[in-house]
Design an enzyme around this catalytic site. Structure first.
Site, PDB file in Angstrom:
ATOM      1  N   LYS A  40       7.930  60.171 -73.167  1.00  0.00           N
ATOM      2  CA  LYS A  40       6.944  60.028 -72.348  1.00  0.00           C
ATOM      3  C   LYS A  40       5.573  60.593 -72.713  1.00  0.00           C
ATOM      4  CE  LYS A  40       9.463  62.061 -69.267  1.00  0.00           C
ATOM      5  NZ  LYS A  40       9.972  62.719 -68.048  1.00  0.00           N
ATOM      6  N   GLY A  68       8.632  62.891 -63.463  1.00  0.00           N
ATOM      7  CA  GLY A  68       9.720  62.773 -64.099  1.00  0.00           C
ATOM      8  C   GLY A  68      11.051  62.588 -63.541  1.00  0.00           C
TER       9      GLY A  68
END
Length: 261
Positions: free
Chosen positions: A174, A209
């Protein structure tokens, strides 16, 4: 209705951890079950303190869920310490839990540390190789691979390392912390796929997340392909940030009822 299991810490502020996972599971029509690894005292401004649950009780929670509510997918977030991380690895291996999404949580959005140093090696050696997908941010990917990550090319190399050298079936690195007006995420499962999105200037990012990995796990539980689950989950988190309710005075929680298209 399919069942998903989250193995993670409890967030008293409701924006991350077990709480975010259950909200996300419900949003995607999946019945959520839990194994709580730690109790945190936190809000949008930070973590005031946390304590790990006993290793035996973490394992007992997993045993109880699997015995009666067999999960079609599972995810892990905050594991706290090496003993818990090892117990989780043993349980995943023993029960052959499928569609395991590993979110290697190390630090909260606020910057507070949520993992003892000795647990990192267990995640690296034991859990990565069990995962259908590992979803580190840039800092976590750098710690797991030992590589410096500064651009898209190094993100791709880290994702390849997690799969080809460390044994994950797939890796989603990410890029939210990478500079630029676009957010770049790299998915690698033998092939590279790049996801690009508009960066949102906001402080409402608490639990991103956790929410992303839970959304992916929920869709895998429902039989979605990995690529489709990742794409839809990235869109969902973007919309959840864009429509965040603006709660608290720090890093606010997302809107877990957001659209996913």
């Amino acid at each position: 209705m399919r069942i998903a299991l989250t193995i993670a810490g409890s967030d008293s502020g409701g924006g991350a951890g077990i709480q975010a996972d259950l909200k996300t599971f419900q949003r995607f029509g999946v019945f959520g079950t839990t194994a709580i690894t730690a109790i945190t005292a936190q809000n949008t401004r930070g973590v005031n303190g946390w304590e790990a649950v006993s290793t035996a009780l973490v394992r007992s929670q997993i045993d109880a869920v699997v015995a009666d509510l067999a999960p079609a997918a599972c995810k892990s977030g905050m594991l706290g310490n090496a003993a818990i991380a090892l117990a989780v690895a043993d349980a995943i291996r023993e029960y052959a839990l499928r569609n395991y999404v590993l979110d290697p949580v190390m630090v909260a959005t606020s910057g507070d540390v949520l993992l003892e140093d000795d647990a990192i090696d267990i995640i690296r050696r034991e859990l990565v190789q069990l995962s259908a997908l590992v979803t580190p941010n840039l800092d976590e990917a750098a710690i797991l691979t030992g590589e410096k990550i500064e651009d898209e090319d190094s993100m791709v190399h880290a994702a390849e390392t997690l799969v080809n050298d460390m044994g994950a079936q797939a890796a989603l690195v990410k890029g939210g912390h990478l500079a630029g007006d676009r957010v770049v995420d790299i998915l690698y499962d033998g092939d590279v796929r790049v996801f690009r999105g508009r960066r949102l200037e906001t402080t409402n990012t608490h639990g991103t997340g956790c929410t992303l990995s839970a959304a992916i796990a929920a869709q895998l539980a429902n039989g979605e392909s990995l690529h489709a689950a990742v794409r839809r989950s990235i869109d969902y988190v973007h919309n959840a940030i864009a429509t965040a309710p603006g709660l608290g005075s720090g890093h606010g929680p997302l809107n877990h009822l957001a659209a996913d298209r």
